[in-house]
Scaffold this motif. Structure first.
Motif, PDB file in Angstrom:
ATOM      1  N   GLU A 119     129.104  15.579  -7.121  1.00 31.70           N
ATOM      2  CA  GLU A 119     130.186  14.575  -6.359  1.00 31.70           C
ATOM      3  C   GLU A 119     131.361  15.484  -6.570  1.00 31.70           C
ATOM      4  OE1 GLU A 119     130.860   9.830  -6.097  1.00 31.70           O
ATOM      5  OE2 GLU A 119     129.375  10.638  -7.462  1.00 31.70           O
ATOM      6  N   ILE A 120     131.876  15.602  -7.656  1.00 38.26           N
ATOM      7  CA  ILE A 120     133.162  16.336  -7.897  1.00 38.26           C
ATOM      8  C   ILE A 120     133.281  17.387  -6.948  1.00 38.26           C
ATOM      9  CG2 ILE A 120     134.787  17.663  -9.283  1.00 38.26           C
ATOM     10  CD1 ILE A 120     133.669  15.541 -11.561  1.00 38.26           C
ATOM     11  N   CYS A 121     132.091  18.494  -6.935  1.00 41.19           N
ATOM     12  CA  CYS A 121     132.043  19.606  -6.199  1.00 41.19           C
ATOM     13  C   CYS A 121     132.215  19.255  -4.794  1.00 41.19           C
ATOM     14  CB  CYS A 121     131.052  20.345  -6.622  1.00 41.19           C
ATOM     15  SG  CYS A 121     131.254  22.121  -6.080  1.00 41.19           S
ATOM     16  N   ASP A 122     131.496  18.125  -4.237  1.00 42.53           N
ATOM     17  CA  ASP A 122     131.101  17.871  -2.705  1.00 42.53           C
ATOM     18  C   ASP A 122     132.528  17.270  -2.232  1.00 42.53           C
ATOM     19  OD1 ASP A 122     130.153  17.557  -0.285  1.00 42.53           O
ATOM     20  OD2 ASP A 122     128.962  15.725  -0.954  1.00 42.53           O
ATOM     21  N   VAL A 123     133.524  18.017  -1.832  1.00 41.49           N
ATOM     22  CA  VAL A 123     134.958  17.623  -1.543  1.00 41.49           C
ATOM     23  C   VAL A 123     134.659  16.855  -0.310  1.00 41.49           C
ATOM     24  CG1 VAL A 123     137.101  18.114  -0.957  1.00 41.49           C
ATOM     25  CG2 VAL A 123     136.075  19.476  -2.877  1.00 41.49           C
ATOM     26  N   ASP A 124     133.974  17.300   0.761  1.00 40.48           N
ATOM     27  CA  ASP A 124     134.034  16.455   1.917  1.00 40.48           C
ATOM     28  C   ASP A 124     132.856  15.466   2.002  1.00 40.48           C
ATOM     29  OD1 ASP A 124     131.607  17.944   2.154  1.00 40.48           O
ATOM     30  OD2 ASP A 124     132.368  19.283   3.901  1.00 40.48           O
ATOM     31  N   LYS A 125     132.204  15.219   0.949  1.00 42.17           N
ATOM     32  CA  LYS A 125     131.382  14.136   0.732  1.00 42.17           C
ATOM     33  C   LYS A 125     130.012  13.847   1.719  1.00 42.17           C
ATOM     34  CE  LYS A 125     134.870  11.253  -1.474  1.00 42.17           C
ATOM     35  NZ  LYS A 125     135.399   9.840  -1.696  1.00 42.17           N
ATOM     36  N   ASN A 126     129.724  15.223   2.137  1.00 42.59           N
ATOM     37  CA  ASN A 126     128.723  15.275   3.088  1.00 42.59           C
ATOM     38  C   ASN A 126     127.133  15.425   2.339  1.00 42.59           C
ATOM     39  OD1 ASN A 126     128.693  18.010   2.257  1.00 42.59           O
ATOM     40  ND2 ASN A 126     128.928  18.798   4.450  1.00 42.59           N
TER      41      ASN A 126
END
Length: 183
Positions: free
Chosen positions: A102-109
């Motif tokens: 979740e931290i790595c998935d910056v654009d929350k896609n």
């Protein structure tokens, strides 16, 4: 039900914090942040004081993005307390793997691309490597290696399942989980 009681109930449902801990944390938040919102700088201070001594502006920015669940550009008390609960002793290994994704998935896609992985690894490396230039170069090299290993179907993005499979075995991944758990 009072506003505070509603907030306590919401945090209790979304976290593993006890009602007592929620009340203590809420009281402190209300004293320190009367607006009801936490800035990125505030979160960085809270994180370094309560979770981990090491601090990185880049990592704090990523963390702020994760805590801001409704994507309104602000972290309110519910988001803060639920976010901090992720770092509590009760967090399972699987929850920490999910958090790292979740931290790595910056654009929350729901997927991680190479650019996001480089940003994530650079922020983590900047916590542990003194020379930032070296940290950035090393992070880019390691991100490319790790990304190639993760992208099992040679797609342009990595899913949560691919992430978990590789991160749980990779030395970098193991260190990230240790860091997130406060070790």
């Amino acid at each position: 039900m009072s506003k505070d009681e509603d907030l306590i109930e919401r945090v209790a449902k979304e976290s593993n914090l006890s009602e007592h801990d929620i009340r203590l944390m809420l009281k402190k938040c209300q004293e320190d942040y009367p607006s009801g919102f936490i800035s990125k700088d505030d979160l960085a201070s809270i994180f370094s004081a309560t979770i981990h001594q090491k601090h990185s502006e880049a990592f704090s920015d990523l963390l702020y993005n994760v805590f801001d669940k409704n994507n309104d550009g602000h972290v309110d008390f519910v988001e803060l307390l639920c976010g901090l609960a992720l770092f509590s002793e009760g967090a399972s290994y699987d929850e920490l793997l999910n958090l790292s994704f979740e931290i790595c998935d910056v654009d929350k896609n729901g997927i991680v691309d190479l650019k996001e992985l480089i940003k994530f690894m650079t922020s983590v490396y900047s916590l542990s490597i003194r020379k930032r230039k070296h940290a950035k170069q090393l992070a880019q090299e390691d991100a490319r290696r790790l990304y190639a290993e993760m992208s099992m179907n040679h797609r342009v993005a990595v899913t949560l399942e691919e992430w978990k499979t590789v991160i749980s075995k990779d030395p970098f991944g193991k260190n990230v989980i240790k860091f997130l758990s406060g070790e």
